[in-house]
Design a protein around this motif. Structure first.
Motif: not given
Length: 167
Positions: A134, A137-138, A141-142, A144-145, A148
């Motif tokens: 978990t 993944q957090r 995600r940071i 990847k954000a 992008e």
């Protein structure tokens, strides 16, 4: 710090990290943003409302900070929306800690061994290895954000030679 507590339900990894970092019951540092949020949402206990007790270990006890304007003896209730705000600042603190400590390790490893770095970070912060995925993944995600949005947080700096110095 008063001896009065509020009880907040947190995700297991957040609870483990917070208790490992700040003790149990949790005691935020004086003048911290978290204490300011707690003080903002403190209210007098509503008449007829039963007292909250942590019967199971799903809730995290947090000391109510001392305040001359809102003494904990009288102001020791926080509504559900206030509790959500407290959870929000705790999540922000967690993400800041995660990013500041893991970013340099994972960026310098060029993608190799990121999972082992994250597992070691979790172990260092008292987070069970069941929650390491978990946390991983957090973290991703940071990253990847930002990618992008055109902000590449990977380490592309080149090493300077001794004769490249400006002085």
């Amino acid at each position: 710090m008063s001896q009065f507590c509020i009880y907040i339900k947190l995700k297991p990894y957040l609870r483990e990290w917070l208790i490992n970092s700040l003790g149990h019951p949790v005691r935020f540092p004086d003048h911290s943003n978290e204490n300011a949020v707690i003080r903002t949402f403190l209210q007098r206990w509503p008449a007829g409302r039963p007292v909250e007790v942590n019967y199971d270990n799903d809730y995290t006890a947090i000391y109510i900070p001392d305040s001359k304007a809102k003494p904990a003896e009288y102001y020791n209730y926080i509504s559900n929306s206030g509790k959500k705000a407290i959870v929000g600042v705790i999540e922000d603190l967690f993400l800041q800690n995660l990013w500041s400590e893991l970013a340099q390790l994972t960026l310098s490893s060029n993608g190799k061994g990121v999972n082992s770095h994250i597992a070691a970070w979790c172990e260092m912060h008292g987070i069970s290895l069941d929650s390491a995925e978990t946390v991983r993944q957090r973290y991703f995600r940071i990253r990847k954000a930002y990618t992008e949005k055109g902000i590449d947080l990977r380490n592309f700096s080149r090493k300077k030679k001794d004769n490249d110095c400006d002085f």
